[in-house]
Design a protein around this motif. Structure first.
Motif, PDB file in Angstrom:
ATOM      1  N   GLU A  25       0.801  -1.230   0.000  1.00  0.00           N
ATOM      2  CA  GLU A  25       0.000   0.000   0.000  1.00  0.00           C
ATOM      3  C   GLU A  25       0.832   1.278   0.000  1.00  0.00           C
ATOM      4  O   GLU A  25       0.573   2.171  -0.812  1.00  0.00           O
ATOM      5  CB  GLU A  25      -1.006  -0.019   1.145  1.00  0.00           C
ATOM      6  N   PRO A  26       1.847   1.430   0.871  1.00  0.00           N
ATOM      7  CA  PRO A  26       2.617   2.686   0.816  1.00  0.00           C
ATOM      8  C   PRO A  26       3.421   2.836  -0.477  1.00  0.00           C
ATOM      9  O   PRO A  26       3.598   3.947  -0.975  1.00  0.00           O
ATOM     10  CB  PRO A  26       3.534   2.617   2.042  1.00  0.00           C
ATOM     11  N   VAL A  27       3.882   1.731  -1.029  1.00  0.00           N
ATOM     12  CA  VAL A  27       4.617   1.789  -2.307  1.00  0.00           C
ATOM     13  C   VAL A  27       3.679   2.264  -3.403  1.00  0.00           C
ATOM     14  O   VAL A  27       4.027   3.137  -4.206  1.00  0.00           O
ATOM     15  CB  VAL A  27       5.227   0.408  -2.659  1.00  0.00           C
ATOM     16  N   LEU A  28       2.481   1.704  -3.439  1.00  0.00           N
ATOM     17  CA  LEU A  28       1.514   2.115  -4.455  1.00  0.00           C
ATOM     18  C   LEU A  28       1.129   3.580  -4.272  1.00  0.00           C
ATOM     19  O   LEU A  28       1.032   4.325  -5.254  1.00  0.00           O
ATOM     20  CB  LEU A  28       0.281   1.209  -4.407  1.00  0.00           C
ATOM     21  N   ALA A  29       0.944   3.999  -3.029  1.00  0.00           N
ATOM     22  CA  ALA A  29       0.590   5.397  -2.767  1.00  0.00           C
ATOM     23  C   ALA A  29       1.687   6.342  -3.262  1.00  0.00           C
ATOM     24  O   ALA A  29       1.389   7.397  -3.826  1.00  0.00           O
ATOM     25  CB  ALA A  29       0.331   5.606  -1.278  1.00  0.00           C
ATOM     26  N   GLU A  30       2.948   5.948  -3.085  1.00  0.00           N
ATOM     27  CA  GLU A  30       4.064   6.764  -3.584  1.00  0.00           C
ATOM     28  C   GLU A  30       3.997   6.923  -5.101  1.00  0.00           C
ATOM     29  O   GLU A  30       4.493   7.917  -5.638  1.00  0.00           O
ATOM     30  CB  GLU A  30       5.401   6.121  -3.223  1.00  0.00           C
ATOM     31  N   HIS A  31       3.421   5.943  -5.762  1.00  0.00           N
ATOM     32  CA  HIS A  31       3.299   5.976  -7.225  1.00  0.00           C
ATOM     33  C   HIS A  31       1.939   6.501  -7.679  1.00  0.00           C
ATOM     34  O   HIS A  31       1.616   6.463  -8.861  1.00  0.00           O
ATOM     35  CB  HIS A  31       3.542   4.578  -7.789  1.00  0.00           C
ATOM     36  N   GLY A  32       1.137   6.969  -6.732  1.00  0.00           N
ATOM     37  CA  GLY A  32      -0.180   7.512  -7.068  1.00  0.00           C
ATOM     38  C   GLY A  32      -1.167   6.444  -7.514  1.00  0.00           C
ATOM     39  O   GLY A  32      -2.083   6.748  -8.271  1.00  0.00           O
ATOM     40  N   LEU A  33      -0.990   5.220  -7.023  1.00  0.00           N
ATOM     41  CA  LEU A  33      -1.837   4.114  -7.443  1.00  0.00           C
ATOM     42  C   LEU A  33      -2.619   3.533  -6.271  1.00  0.00           C
ATOM     43  O   LEU A  33      -2.141   3.534  -5.145  1.00  0.00           O
ATOM     44  CB  LEU A  33      -0.989   2.991  -8.054  1.00  0.00           C
ATOM     45  N   THR A  34      -3.788   3.026  -6.579  1.00  0.00           N
ATOM     46  CA  THR A  34      -4.534   2.198  -5.641  1.00  0.00           C
ATOM     47  C   THR A  34      -4.209   0.744  -5.965  1.00  0.00           C
ATOM     48  O   THR A  34      -3.602   0.445  -7.004  1.00  0.00           O
ATOM     49  CB  THR A  34      -6.047   2.400  -5.799  1.00  0.00           C
ATOM     50  N   MET A  35      -4.637  -0.160  -5.089  1.00  0.00           N
ATOM     51  CA  MET A  35      -4.418  -1.578  -5.361  1.00  0.00           C
ATOM     52  C   MET A  35      -5.105  -1.981  -6.668  1.00  0.00           C
ATOM     53  O   MET A  35      -4.509  -2.663  -7.501  1.00  0.00           O
ATOM     54  CB  MET A  35      -4.938  -2.420  -4.191  1.00  0.00           C
ATOM     55  N   TRP A  36      -6.355  -1.544  -6.868  1.00  0.00           N
ATOM     56  CA  TRP A  36      -7.061  -1.882  -8.109  1.00  0.00           C
ATOM     57  C   TRP A  36      -6.381  -1.231  -9.315  1.00  0.00           C
ATOM     58  O   TRP A  36      -6.304  -1.823 -10.393  1.00  0.00           O
ATOM     59  CB  TRP A  36      -8.534  -1.481  -8.042  1.00  0.00           C
ATOM     60  N   GLY A  37      -5.878  -0.016  -9.150  1.00  0.00           N
ATOM     61  CA  GLY A  37      -5.170   0.637 -10.249  1.00  0.00           C
ATOM     62  C   GLY A  37      -3.944  -0.160 -10.657  1.00  0.00           C
ATOM     63  O   GLY A  37      -3.662  -0.333 -11.852  1.00  0.00           O
TER      64      GLY A  37
END
Length: 143
Positions: A25-37
């Motif tokens: 989750e924090p890695v995805l947030a750093e990339h502006g992504l949600t899990m579904w994204g």
């Protein structure tokens, strides 16, 4: 025959999967992504998915449920959605170069964390675990 006294696979893997998702989750947030994204970008980057309906089937989601995710990815310049010239009711999907970079960068960071977890296993156990996980994950539902 099942190993006597062995916990169910869901019991063993459930905690591991929750731990992996929490680390993502924090890695995805750093990339502006949600899990579904991230799931959508991965499917578009990895395969020939072309329509919203085919994407929904490929990722196991209802096609109406992913519309918000697709809109957010499109607004962020990570995918393109165009009407199909042969059937204007159908939307064709394509990952952009920015989407490909975001997905691959996030995946590299996620796998760095996974490598730290896998380091607890011997080389032979790590290889066997990854091989078994791939085989089981690629089996068709109900098989």
């Amino acid at each position: 025959m099942a190993e006597e006294g062995r916990p169910d696979l869901a019991a063993m893997l459930g905690g591991l999967v929750r731990r992996l998702m929490a680390a993502e989750e924090p890695v995805l947030a750093e990339h502006g992504l949600t899990m579904w994204g991230y799931v959508v970008l991965s499917a578009l980057d990895d395969g020939p998915v072309r329509t919203q309906a085919a994407l929904a089937q490929a990722i196991g989601a209802d096609k109406t449920r992913i519309i918000g995710t697709l809109e957010a990815l499109q607004d962020g310049g990570l995918i393109r959605r165009e009407p199909d010239p042969a059937d204007r009711r159908v939307r064709l999907l394509e990952i952009t170069e920015a989407g490909r970079r975001a997905r691959r960068s996030a995946q590299a960071r996620i796998q760095e964390g996974e490598e730290r977890l896998l380091a607890a296993l011997s080389a032979a156990d790590r290889a066997a675990f990854l091989r078994a996980a791939r085989v089981l994950s690629e089996r068709p539902a109900g098989a």
